[in-house]
Write an enzyme that holds these catalytic residues in place. Structure first.
Site, mmCIF file in Angstrom:
data_model
loop_
_atom_site.group_PDB
_atom_site.id
_atom_site.type_symbol
_atom_site.label_atom_id
_atom_site.label_comp_id
_atom_site.label_asym_id
_atom_site.label_seq_id
_atom_site.Cartn_x
_atom_site.Cartn_y
_atom_site.Cartn_z
ATOM 1 N N ARG A 113 0.868 -1.180 0.000
ATOM 2 C CA ARG A 113 0.000 0.000 0.000
ATOM 3 C C ARG A 113 0.902 1.226 0.000
ATOM 4 O O ARG A 113 1.990 1.195 0.580
ATOM 5 C CB ARG A 113 -0.939 0.021 1.216
ATOM 6 C CG ARG A 113 -2.005 -1.071 1.168
ATOM 7 C CD ARG A 113 -2.964 -0.975 2.343
ATOM 8 N NE ARG A 113 -3.769 0.235 2.267
ATOM 9 C CZ ARG A 113 -4.490 0.716 3.305
ATOM 10 N NH1 ARG A 113 -4.462 0.093 4.470
ATOM 11 N NH2 ARG A 113 -5.220 1.805 3.176
ATOM 12 N N ASP B 240 -1.350 8.739 9.530
ATOM 13 C CA ASP B 240 -0.563 7.788 8.759
ATOM 14 C C ASP B 240 0.753 8.417 8.313
ATOM 15 O O ASP B 240 1.786 7.741 8.274
ATOM 16 C CB ASP B 240 -1.363 7.309 7.547
ATOM 17 C CG ASP B 240 -2.413 6.279 7.942
ATOM 18 O OD1 ASP B 240 -3.504 6.690 8.372
ATOM 19 O OD2 ASP B 240 -2.118 5.071 7.866
ATOM 20 N N ASN C 236 -4.316 11.270 7.137
ATOM 21 C CA ASN C 236 -4.921 10.207 7.940
ATOM 22 C C ASN C 236 -6.190 9.734 7.237
ATOM 23 O O ASN C 236 -6.602 10.285 6.212
ATOM 24 C CB ASN C 236 -5.226 10.714 9.363
ATOM 25 C CG ASN C 236 -5.571 9.593 10.321
ATOM 26 O OD1 ASN C 236 -4.898 8.548 10.324
ATOM 27 N ND2 ASN C 236 -6.617 9.755 11.094
#
Lengths: 359, 359
Positions: free
Chosen positions: A99, A247, A257
């Site tokens: 990812r 994140d 995020n």
């Protein structure tokens, strides 16, 4: 149902990636807690596929990446050192590209490959020595991640008064677990409001469940109710702070995020509620949010809820940005493992004398 | 499935409350469009129960209230005029108290009871004359509601450029249907982004379905994605306007609408996207939002999605405010059947010379 209620101070999701008998077992967060299923990955590529498929997310891919590297190391027997190092690189590439937006798997890969490279520098280094270095780096990396999570949680707890009512979004994973633990260490207790976090409902399933396992009081709302909760006079207010993980945090203080964070942060700002974003460290390679790849996920998820079609069958187009960017003007403080920063000064994290500094 | 795709210019939800054979049939919006089920109500009290249970919502309770009064009138045969009037009052009370926040059922009841009262003033008025007055008032009231919806839609269309991309929330019902029709009358076409609108998913099921029936292009998002859609550089932007209905508008310009409107309005304001709220008329009896009863619905809905438990079984507390209040500072214009107003001047709607005025 197979409900796991956890016990004491250890919620089920605190131990959701395991290396057992040379394979990685990953608790399937797509169905937890309704079902407690473990996905088994036999090599790093299967771990990467599980990360891409959202079997685990938030902190999960970090632990899964370390576990994937650990079992890859265990599969090197019989290879010459050069071939062993090449296999580790290939495995690392699979894990760090599963990812794009969250950097933790990349950090895990870099840490383990650096340890392998260093071990390979020793004259006459054997494959067994490379394996030992990789396994040590993977295991200590996972431990370090928990320790850093606890440090940032301790910093965040200093911002929050005892009894504070906190609005949170999505699933902060190790940050959430350590936030509860750090609060208890200093005798503080919080009251929680959690958004359900469509489309995967991490809030309704993971966050609310974990807080309940801890014995914390949590009230669930839909994603549409955040502003109403933050507004003056709210029936479940006042909310004392919006608290989420990040994140990624760019050096300009932009917070990347889970999608939905932006809307909550803007509403919090409008109603003078502080927004605290938690991250171990800002990203030294991202001067701004434009330097961060933003993942777009399969729009079909928006048309479904937990596998069931919930949108009209006539609807064909949907949009699923996994993340959004909250500009620094809507962020009050960023809590890191080196203390708390105002967003505009978060790059001070990397200033030599700053460890422990507070803005 | 029994999917209804509508036809031409008449989506299925444009005709979702019917009087047939002395009963009211109400299209069950809790399951539409996955199922096309009609709930049958045999008297006004059963209509009221259907409204309270969300069989129909948005404009639906207005049409259902008129239909409930029409069949009540049809059931008055054999009663003396005074008893007939009393029965109409009892039926009206049931209908206007089914849900507290939206005023339309109360307006319907007042209109029909006023017509009955007026007919009763005639010397020697018979029950048959009261029935005729009630049926006329109910049917003309429903027609008038559609006409006023078309007028406010025409006013709103003037605010919107051809090709505008509009973000909408929940289900505007007759306002949405008339907005599409009014746009086409002047050769405009819009592109739509619809929120799914948890917990009942009216956006995913009713709004997106109806727009698709009309042949409009619609992109579905979760409720958490509104701010990301509104932000500069959004992959599905730029959004030219946020457009929603209002269940009530206070005389100070506060907009009461489906929970989630507030968060979208704040985000739109932060990114300089106009927010247009549509309402036939502000509420002359509500100087501020504090004068409007805000309905709290069963929190269990937040723990479930279309009848399935979607939150962790450990979670017991949830909050379901059906509406939120958007303060006038986050509202750009209010479009009514007497034209467009800035929110701070919406009480000018009632100024004698204002019909058709535009702010």
């Amino acid at each position: 149902m197979g409900m796991s209620t956890g016990f004491g101070n250890t919620p089920a999701l605190d131990d959701s990636v395991r290396v057992e008998g040379g394979v990685v077992r990953i608790l399937d967060r797509r169905v937890f807690p309704e079902a407690v299923d473990w996905v088994t990955a036999h090599d790093a590529e299967e771990v990467a596929a599980a990360i891409a498929a959202m079997v685990t997310q938030s902190s999960g891919p970090l632990y899964a990446a370390y576990a994937g590297l650990e079992i890859t190391a265990g599969q090197l027997t019989g290879l010459a050192p050069d071939a062993a190092r090449e296999r580790m690189r290939v495995a690392g590439h699979a894990l760090e590209t599963a990812r794009p937006t969250n950097n933790h798997p990349r950090e895990a890969v870099q840490r383990v490959l650096a340890a392998v490279d260093e071990a390979a520098q020793a004259p006459g280094a054997t494959t067994a020595q490379l394996v030992e270095a990789a396994v040590d780096a993977a295991r200590s990396g996972a431990r370090l991640y928990r320790e850093r999570s606890h440090r940032l949680a301790t910093a965040a707890v200093e911002l929050l008064p005892d009894g504070a009512r906190l609005l949170t979004h999505c699933w902060m994973d190790s940050y959430l677990i350590e936030l509860v633990r750090a609060a208890r260490e200093v005798g503080k207790r919080f009251d929680w409001v959690a958004t359900e976090t469509r489309p995967y409902l991490q809030g309704a399933r993971l966050t609310a469940h974990t807080l309940a396992e801890f014995g914390e009081h949590v009230t669930l709302i839909t994603d549409s109710m955040g502003a109403a909760a933050l507004a003056p006079g709210s029936a479940i207010g006042p909310i004392d702070a919006l608290v989420t993980a990040a994140d990624r945090v760019a050096l300009d203080g932009s917070v990347v995020n889970k999608v939905g964070t932006l809307g909550l942060a803007i509403a919090a700002s409008a109603f003078d509620v502080p927004f605290y974003a938690l991250v171990q460290s800002p990203d030294p390679e991202a001067p701004t949010a434009a330097d961060i790849v933003m993942e777009q996920r399969d729009p079909a998820e928006v048309l479904h809820t937990l596998g069931r079609r919930t949108a009209s069958a006539l609807v064909t187009d949907a949009w699923y940005p996994a993340f959004d960017v909250t500009p620094p003007r809507f962020v009050t403080r960023i809590a890191t493992d080196r203390g708390v920063f105002v967003p505009e000064r978060v790059s001070d994290y990397f200033a030599p004398a700053v460890a422990g500094a507070s803005a």
